[in-house]
Design an enzyme around this catalytic site. Sequence first.
Site, PDB file in Angstrom:
ATOM      1  N   GLN A 192      36.724  38.128  50.971  1.00  0.00           N
ATOM      2  CA  GLN A 192      37.052  37.989  49.554  1.00  0.00           C
ATOM      3  C   GLN A 192      36.516  36.668  49.002  1.00  0.00           C
ATOM      4  OE1 GLN A 192      38.164  40.076  47.467  1.00  0.00           O
ATOM      5  NE2 GLN A 192      39.379  41.616  48.538  1.00  0.00           N
ATOM      6  N   GLU A 220      35.223  49.746  59.831  1.00  0.00           N
ATOM      7  CA  GLU A 220      34.289  48.989  59.005  1.00  0.00           C
ATOM      8  C   GLU A 220      32.853  49.435  59.305  1.00  0.00           C
ATOM      9  OE1 GLU A 220      32.135  46.685  56.680  1.00  0.00           O
ATOM     10  OE2 GLU A 220      34.325  46.756  56.513  1.00  0.00           O
ATOM     11  N   ASP A 271      40.701  49.156  51.358  1.00  0.00           N
ATOM     12  CA  ASP A 271      40.108  48.149  50.474  1.00  0.00           C
ATOM     13  C   ASP A 271      38.601  48.451  50.392  1.00  0.00           C
ATOM     14  OD1 ASP A 271      39.479  45.956  48.961  1.00  0.00           O
ATOM     15  OD2 ASP A 271      39.882  44.466  50.517  1.00  0.00           O
ATOM     16  N   CYS A 301      38.865  47.052  43.718  1.00  0.00           N
ATOM     17  CA  CYS A 301      38.201  45.992  42.950  1.00  0.00           C
ATOM     18  C   CYS A 301      37.695  46.519  41.621  1.00  0.00           C
ATOM     19  CB  CYS A 301      37.063  45.373  43.751  1.00  0.00           C
ATOM     20  SG  CYS A 301      35.787  46.526  44.232  1.00  0.00           S
ATOM     21  N   GLU A 329      41.516  42.559  40.821  1.00  0.00           N
ATOM     22  CA  GLU A 329      41.876  43.550  41.834  1.00  0.00           C
ATOM     23  C   GLU A 329      43.145  44.270  41.369  1.00  0.00           C
ATOM     24  OE1 GLU A 329      40.490  44.054  45.124  1.00  0.00           O
ATOM     25  OE2 GLU A 329      38.845  42.671  44.692  1.00  0.00           O
TER      26      GLU A 329
END
Length: 611
Positions: free
Chosen positions: A416, A466, A515, A543, A586
């Site tokens: 972030q 990921e 996320d 986001c 966010e």
Amino acid sequence: MTETVDGATEGVSSLTEVGEHVTKDDKTNEGNHAPEKDEANMYRYIKDDLFTSEIYKVEIQNLPKYIGFNDLKKFLNKHSLNPHKIKLMGKQSFAFVTFKNQEERDKAMKAVHGMQWKGRVLSVRLAKPKADPILKKRKQEESAAEGGQPACKKPAGGQDEEEEDEEPLSIQIANAVTPLWNVPYEEQLRRKEQEVEGVLQRLAREIGNNNKAMLPWLFIQKEKCNKMCCPLEAIRPSPVQTEYRNKCEFVIGMGADGEDKTVGFRLGKYKGGSCAVVSPGDTIHVPAQAKRVVQDFQQYIRTTPYSVYSPETYDGHWRQLTVRTSRTNQIMAIVFFNPQKLPEEEIETLKGSLKQYFTVGAGKDSGVTSLYFLRIGQRTSPNTEDLPCELVAGDEWIHEELLGLKFRISAHSFFQTNTLAAEVLYSAVGEWAQLDQDSTVLDVCCGTGTIGISLAKRVKKVIGVELCQAAVEDAKVNAEANGLTNVEFHCGKAEDIFPTLLNAVVSTNLTAIVDPPRAGLHSKVILAIRRAENLKRLVYVACNAKAAMNNFTDLCRAPSNRVRGAPFRPVKAMAVDLFPQTMHCEAILLFERVDYSSQSADAAEQQTADG
């Protein structure tokens, strides 16, 4: 070329095909201004070895009425087609769609042509690319000058362009990159909260349209929450409003002040016909350490014989500088360089010169602890995460501290950009996840593992997913560095890995935290979440909440042959400001699996109150 028109590049496979699809209007006034030469120049960017999906563009005609962008994207995905960009032409019933290569384009043409969709028979043909924005704008200005007319219309505000340009460059760049810089912070927060409120009101409408069984519950929610689908908690501000960005990407080009080889931000977008660059010296969101690196790097490249890369001519070398900083006083600089046809020996000499400059030369005081060199070619995709970074000098990583934990960050890893505000965000996620020692957390799009690692001591197990391999390696090291043994990370596309992981998890107390990137989760991930009945709670960190609307809707829509499993419903939401001075923030949404018996009780309670 990474970007030309509408944020993407779209097109056909060669200038020969371009010529086959030029309309009669494009060939008017033949003989006046050498139209064939103008035409070739306008489409120069699709020649040579340049990256542009303009080469692989088709036009889909006779689309059904009232469909939206997401309808068309889902339709194509359903038939195993992967569009790069879609531009829907609204009421005209056609769309331009680009693909990443010829194979995918040809597959789409073969599959879609003649297909029926909602009573319409679709047709597909190769599409003509759009003209290069810079050349198009220049041609318009030349034509206007020849005709004695002003090149641009007067702005709606009544101020002409010359007057606008008289503003200091510091004001112009502030308006471009931090548009709320002169708005009081409390007002910034109010506007962002209002944006999220609008998203929740729209989600209420989408839920009502896609799940009639939720209407009784939805009626109660809208009555209590100003037409929103759930309560919106007060926005949480960023602890710091200036110099907060720990990662900044600077372009290299001709300065708006006429200085060549300028490192900074563009005043406008290429599609708007502008390439001018302004130094970040006066911007308030860039930390002083990063500005110092920019200044020193700019001085260095001005001493070299290599020119800046031109998105108009595709010549030149210097393209971008990315600077990452941390609270541990480490700085990573990544130099993006187009080698063109330079011999390898010359590039090696350049890297040695860069190393000397930043380790013992004039750039030493900038404090760079990790210096990388990244070769970026003409056909390089906008996504540079797969490109190998060559370590020129210093450490391979930088390190950051967050919520009392230590994190290693690689050149390509996501972290972030506002560390202090990220602590606020992750603390809120932890509060909302309602975890205990029997909980298993699925951390989807986990980056370097920050969210999962910050929660690991409170739960039984954390499983992270990921796409970026370097980030996964960082996450594993980060878990070990923080003394955690109940965390595991998997590398790959969430849509490929997530369904298998869900099937393997036997925990009855399962919570997912997602996320994702700006575009949201792949539909396959949402479908897997819906099927996993033991997954009762999901915290969605968005986001861009507007872009994630399809995800939100699919979580809540009624079960069907495609969407199996009981739906979720939003319980509460909140905005967290990670990007002061801009309109971005966010949004956190907590979703819980619908308990139909509880839902019936809610409706009965409302009927009693009304009666």
